[in-house]
Design a protein around this motif. Sequence first.
Motif, PDB file in Angstrom:
ATOM      1  N   ALA A 344       0.829  -1.209   0.000  1.00 31.27           N
ATOM      2  CA  ALA A 344       0.000   0.000   0.000  1.00 31.27           C
ATOM      3  C   ALA A 344       0.861   1.256   0.000  1.00 31.27           C
ATOM      4  N   SER A 345       0.457   2.237  -0.789  1.00 34.65           N
ATOM      5  CA  SER A 345       1.164   3.516  -0.817  1.00 34.65           C
ATOM      6  C   SER A 345       0.635   4.431   0.277  1.00 34.65           C
ATOM      7  N   ASP A 348      -2.858   5.327  -0.462  1.00 31.00           N
ATOM      8  CA  ASP A 348      -3.811   4.238  -0.251  1.00 31.00           C
ATOM      9  C   ASP A 348      -4.355   4.225   1.174  1.00 31.00           C
ATOM     10  N   THR A 412      -9.191   0.518   6.276  1.00 30.32           N
ATOM     11  CA  THR A 412      -8.932   0.788   4.863  1.00 30.32           C
ATOM     12  C   THR A 412      -9.879  -0.039   4.004  1.00 30.32           C
ATOM     13  N   LYS A 416     -10.713  -2.167  -2.581  1.00 28.23           N
ATOM     14  CA  LYS A 416      -9.965  -1.389  -3.570  1.00 28.23           C
ATOM     15  C   LYS A 416      -8.499  -1.809  -3.621  1.00 28.23           C
ATOM     16  N   LEU A 417      -7.965  -2.233  -2.488  1.00 26.23           N
ATOM     17  CA  LEU A 417      -6.545  -2.602  -2.449  1.00 26.23           C
ATOM     18  C   LEU A 417      -6.285  -4.034  -2.889  1.00 26.23           C
ATOM     19  N   ASN A 422      -2.005  -6.671  -6.814  1.00 25.83           N
ATOM     20  CA  ASN A 422      -1.563  -6.804  -5.428  1.00 25.83           C
ATOM     21  C   ASN A 422      -1.669  -8.238  -4.925  1.00 25.83           C
TER      22      ASN A 422
END
Length: 486
Positions: A344-345, A348, A412, A416-417, A422
Amino acid sequence: MGCISSKKRRIRSMSTFVLSRIDELRILPSTFVKINNQAFSNVYQSGRTLGKGAFGEVRFCTHKKTSARRAVKIFKKSDFFEENYMQRLLGEIEILKFLDHPNIIRAYEFFEDSEEFYIVMEHCRGGELFEALVKWKRFKESDAAMIMKQLFSCLSYMHSKNIAHRDLKLENILFDEKSEGLGIKLIDFGAAGYFSKNQELTGSFGTPYYIAPEVLVGGYTEKCDLWSAGVIMYILLTGKPPFDGTTEEEILNSIKQMKYNSNSTEAFQKLSEEAKDLINRLLTPEKDRINARDALEHDWIKNNFSEPPTADDIMRTSWGNLSGFKTGNKIKEAIITFIITQLASSQDIKSARETFKKLDENGDGKLSRGELEKGFKMLNGYTPELLDRIMKEVNTDKNGCIGYTDFLKAATDMKKLATATNLQNTFDAFDKDGSGKISADELKWALQGENIEDLDIWNELIYQVDQNGDGEIDLKEFCDIVSRHF
């Protein structure tokens, strides 16, 4: 995403012992912070130099497979003339793995070759606090309070874990982003060490201007960090160091006398009485010095610090994600943890990070039930029973509080992640031999390192998600673990 196989599952019973051991398995932020046996240059593209020190340099680097932007601290083995330098490096690695706080630099992985050690960490784009001070000359009290609250929060958290930093200075504090408030990251734990309440710290660590007087004369406690924090606060507010001297020896002698510039500096005289009082409580003999938790409660912090407003929609979104979070099985938990901590950035996790900071009212780097209740009780859907369930589901350490990464995992939006990319990258990290399937041995290696454990535990974990009955996990089954639990 995969789908559940129509093949009839075999039926078996597993011992209560194995099931209880699975329940005891903890997936922590440090679980995936490991030594990578590949060559650093095979995994990362090295870039510009970000800084240099006595024993190495820090460079910008890019993860070749994921394009993640990171920083790497490189140590040349030839520079380690004394054995204790190697011990300090290994100690820094262990401490970085252990720390989990929004204002402390996150480590990702480590490398070693015949000539160098590499510590791969977050890349902070905002530069050093020292550079900002040179540019701005000094900070107004409200901005300084925002920085100091974050620093005191780091110290409160670290000291609660029995870790002292021992080298706090402006150069070891970075801004997280270039133009996004004053969020900081504490770095460089090469001098950090563990302490106990029954035994003083020893060793002369620190930097002239910042070093505490008791460090210069013998044994000391974690309160050496609070002295250094006082020096930082003084410099931020006045633009000058509190102790004078034309040579290092003169500076250290001035520090030993503990008489800082309180009258001769015009900028100091213009400070609020609360700011002067806090500096007095920091730059004082160790036995009288304030601790980090009390510093967070000081009037100067409370009156000058204003948490940036967190939008209502961000709070509602975080609450919605928390409300729907269910741990599921251990492999699903491991996948989420890997994505949050390794892939994750900063963008994110931004919303969840802002919510965590908003909720962490006492600044200790963890969330109590009371803090969660105060932050969320006015939102739709809140009930005490739901909050109790969230505390039970999210609290990995089972210590009554929710840690930073645990909160990120639950708050979170993982839908989406959990992208195909990923999930593929996570699968590849677990699939150590690159065979396209994850065995019990590989699962043990991914989640437990090289520790020897009864393979029945890992076989049972695979059995829980193994749809085709081949005793391993393929990519479809791996993806389906996530899709079935959202």
